[in-house]
Design an enzyme around this catalytic site. Structure first.
Site, short mmCIF file in Angstrom:
data_model
loop_
_atom_site.label_atom_id
_atom_site.label_comp_id
_atom_site.label_asym_id
_atom_site.label_seq_id
_atom_site.Cartn_x
_atom_site.Cartn_y
_atom_site.Cartn_z
N SER A 1 0.83 -1.21 0.00
CA SER A 1 0.00 0.00 0.00
C SER A 1 0.87 1.25 0.00
O SER A 1 0.43 2.31 -0.48
CB SER A 1 -0.91 0.00 1.23
OG SER A 1 -1.78 -1.09 1.22
N ASP B 1 -8.31 4.37 -2.22
CA ASP B 1 -9.61 4.23 -2.87
C ASP B 1 -10.59 3.44 -2.01
O ASP B 1 -11.79 3.70 -2.03
CB ASP B 1 -9.46 3.60 -4.26
CG ASP B 1 -8.59 2.36 -4.29
OD1 ASP B 1 -7.90 2.08 -3.29
OD2 ASP B 1 -8.57 1.67 -5.32
N LEU C 1 -6.93 -2.42 -5.24
CA LEU C 1 -7.05 -3.55 -4.34
C LEU C 1 -7.23 -3.09 -2.90
O LEU C 1 -6.46 -2.27 -2.40
CB LEU C 1 -5.82 -4.45 -4.43
CG LEU C 1 -5.64 -5.21 -5.75
CD1 LEU C 1 -4.32 -5.97 -5.73
CD2 LEU C 1 -6.80 -6.15 -6.00
N GLU D 1 -22.62 14.74 11.60
CA GLU D 1 -21.95 14.71 12.90
C GLU D 1 -20.51 14.21 12.84
O GLU D 1 -19.66 14.62 13.63
CB GLU D 1 -22.76 13.87 13.90
CG GLU D 1 -24.07 14.51 14.33
CD GLU D 1 -25.20 14.31 13.35
OE1 GLU D 1 -26.24 14.99 13.50
OE2 GLU D 1 -25.05 13.47 12.43
N HIS E 1 -30.50 18.09 24.87
CA HIS E 1 -31.68 17.23 24.75
C HIS E 1 -31.38 15.83 25.26
O HIS E 1 -31.72 14.83 24.62
CB HIS E 1 -32.17 17.20 23.30
CG HIS E 1 -32.77 18.50 22.86
ND1 HIS E 1 -32.04 19.67 22.83
CD2 HIS E 1 -34.03 18.82 22.45
CE1 HIS E 1 -32.81 20.66 22.41
NE2 HIS E 1 -34.03 20.18 22.18
N ASP F 1 -40.77 14.19 22.13
CA ASP F 1 -40.08 13.84 20.89
C ASP F 1 -39.80 12.35 20.76
O ASP F 1 -39.61 11.85 19.64
CB ASP F 1 -38.75 14.60 20.78
CG ASP F 1 -38.95 16.01 20.25
OD1 ASP F 1 -40.03 16.29 19.72
OD2 ASP F 1 -38.01 16.82 20.36
#
Length: 610
Positions: free
Chosen positions: A26, A142, A174, A351, A400, A408
């Site tokens: 790599s 990739d 790869l 986030e 919250h 909610d």
């Protein structure tokens, strides 16, 4: 540059061979990309990593660390002996790089998909805060482009027109277990980046001239970040391993032969260009902030106190910046935005990018506060974990929290946040119960190290402390106590008020109890808890949080060292809540004053000696 690329490959092979592990193939695929960057385009003073004019480099594909360490050797900042300590006990050259060990590393990587989000924060600093002309380069693989966090960052960078940011994608086809989703289809990646407003350049990642031209093009592009998408070959330079599956994360089978095939160890060095003279515009810290002051008996939400205190802190300190996850009107971070818009960053509902950009800003010396709902920070837990690996100083605020938010419903309720943040290495976890306490803790947390978390509540609650009360981190407050206390109630946040009401009710029934406000959940006040255990013999923790991992576990841990332990009862949210009023939610969860009084009365009757 070709000689330098060969040397980077040679040293990547040698380092992994010495360690008996690592990712040389790599590293070999990206060697030309890094060689050209170092030799012709990167401006950096290795003796002054904090130089404000230094370009910044982030190795997002952190497993390719042999390549990075080979580059450090080529630049003359480590020697060959240190290179060959790769992955050994006590070495600075860890399997994946961290800034805790090496001053030239911007951020810890290795959890793929995090390099670009952090780099966006660094680029934002250069563009909007430092206003210095350094460039930010990110080398990614990739495979990691399958991570959603990459596309959160790509959209953020495109929206902010970060033309000081260059992403270099090493498309070697790869991954770990086989081919990647798009293989060598460069346009598949380019289309995606262009959709987010990026300038894209597709090149042969082993053609020195093309690489050099691409970097020049990136530097001359204005108004858009640039993605250089390079077709490469994994294991490039050694025929027996080139573009072969099954070799990821393994030393080469015959390192000596590979080094010979690459031309041998020539000891090639590179002279990295010095950065231009530059001066950072960081503001000098001013006087102590004039924090808001609330009168005892007022009804104020802790989220409101957070917003007002943060705004005051920003007025006193020019190094404080704020990031929002498109809920600033709810978290009250918008108060800061109105007073200090130049230091306010809207990350929208992303986030992971919210926390990643915070880490990048912290790497540039800023003090970031990132705020969203406590429940939504769980989505970014891996970024929080890696922030701790980086040693990043970031302040995260979750509003919250708990069932007390009311109608909610459970998707919006932070019920696991205390557990999540307590588990982070070196973290601080704070859970204030009133406005003055919140304001004081906001100011204190700005000067702490590591990951800091502040939990705030949606609804208004009574102010019980005066504005001049002190709240040291690691402390607590004893709100009720007497010589004949039968039980100690330990609470934090909204349950402090429930505990006080229960204590008053129990007192009329002839059951005196002690009440401790454990606003500092980590570090917890060990001495106060041990004293309460000695005095009452029984501790009852009550929290608007799951029973696992929160305040109850923090208290239990105090007595896990073999010292005499009290009877310990933990009350928390055990059911899956629905929609109801805040009062109904607390009652249904069994953590309201009435439930607490009944539980203590039963406990005293059955188990606690008079």
């Amino acid at each position: 540059m070709q000689d330098l690329a060969r040397q980077l490959r040679v040293d990547s092979v040698r380092a992994a061979d010495a360690a008996g592990s690592g990712h040389p193939t790599s590293s070999m695929s990206a060697a030309d990309l890094l060689a050209v960057l170092l030799a012709s385009h990167f401006r950096y003073d290795f003796e002054r990593p904090a130089h404000p004019g230094n370009d910044r480099f982030v190795l997002s594909k952190g497993h390719a660390s042999p390549l990075l360490y080979a580059a450090y050797k080529a630049a003359g900042v480590i020697d060959d002996a240190e290179l060959l300590t790769f992955r050994t006990l006590g070495s600075r050259l860890e399997g994946h790089p961290t800034p805790q060990r090496l001053p030239w590393v911007e951020t810890a990587t290795g959890s793929l998909g995090q390099g670009l989000p952090v780099a966006v924060g660094i680029a934002l600093s250069g563009k909007r805060l430092d206003r210095v002309g350094y460039r930010v380069h990110v080398l990614c693989g990739d495979s990691e482009l399958a991570e959603g966090s990459v596309w959160e960052a790509a959209e953020h960078a495109g929206f902010e027109h970060l033309d000081n940011l260059t992403l270099i994608v090493d498309v070697n086809r790869l991954g770990q277990r086989g081919p990647t989703r798009h293989g060598h289809d460069l346009d598949a990646y380019a289309r995606r980046f262009r959709a987010f407003g990026w300038h894209t350049i597709e090149i042969d990642g082993h053609d020195i001239a093309e690489i050099d031209h691409a970097y020049t093009g990136a530097a001359s592009t204005t108004g858009r970040p640039t993605a250089i998408i390079a077709r490469t070959v994994k294991g490039k330079g050694v025929a027996s391993v080139e573009d072969r599956e099954g070799l990821h994360g393994k030393p080469l089978p015959d390192a000596a032969a590979a080094v010979e095939e690459l031309g041998g160890d020539r000891g090639t060095r590179v002279h990295v260009q010095a950065p231009p003279a530059a001066r950072a515009l960081h503001s000098v810290r001013g006087a102590e902030p004039e924090l808001p002051r609330y009168e005892i008996g007022d009804e104020v939400a802790t989220r409101t106190a957070f917003g007002e205190a943060l705004t005051a802190l920003g007025s006193a300190r020019g190094d404080v910046v704020v990031l929002d996850g498109e809920v600033g009107d709810s978290t009250r971070a918008e108060f800061f935005a109105k007073e200090h818009p130049d230091r306010y960053f809207e990350c929208y509902i992303a986030e992971q990018q919210l926390v990643g950009a915070s880490v990048g800003l912290a790497a540039r010396g800023w003090v970031p506060f990132a705020a969203t709902f406590g429940a939504f920070l769980t989505r970014a837990h891996d970024f929080v974990r890696m922030a701790a690996v980086s040693g990043a100083g970031i302040n995260l605020v979750g509003s919250h929290a708990g069932v007390a938010i009311g109608q909610d419903g459970p998707s919006q309720m932070g019920l696991e946040d205390l557990a999540m943040f307590r588990a982070v290495h070196g973290s601080t976890v704070l859970c204030p119960c009133d406005a003055n306490q919140t304001a004081q803790l906001v100011a204190r947390m700005a000067d702490l190290s590591g990951v800091r978390y502040l939990r705030t509540s949606r609804g208004a609650g009574p102010v019980i402390y005066g504005p001049d009360e002190e709240f040291p981190v690691g402390g607590s407050k004893v709100l009720r106590s007497g010589d004949h206390d039968r039980v100690t109630l330990v609470a934090a946040g909204v349950t402090v008020h429930e505990a006080l009401a229960a204590a008053d009710e129990l007192a009329t029934a002839g059951i005196p109890v002690r009440v401790i406000d454990a606003y500092s959940v980590k570090p917890v006040d060990r001495e106060a808890l041990r004293e309460a255990a000695r005095a009452t013999g029984c501790l009852v923790t009550v929290e608007d949080h799951r029973e696992e991992g929160g305040l109850g576990d923090a208290v239990a841990q105090v007595f896990s060292d073999g010292s005499p332990a009290p009877r310990l009862v933990r009350l928390g949210v055990r059911t899956m809540p629905g929609s109801a009023s805040p009062e109904e939610q607390l009652r249904e969860a069994g953590i309201d004053a009435g439930s607490l009084s009944a539980a203590v009365a039963l406990l005293v009757e059955q188990h606690v000696a008079p």
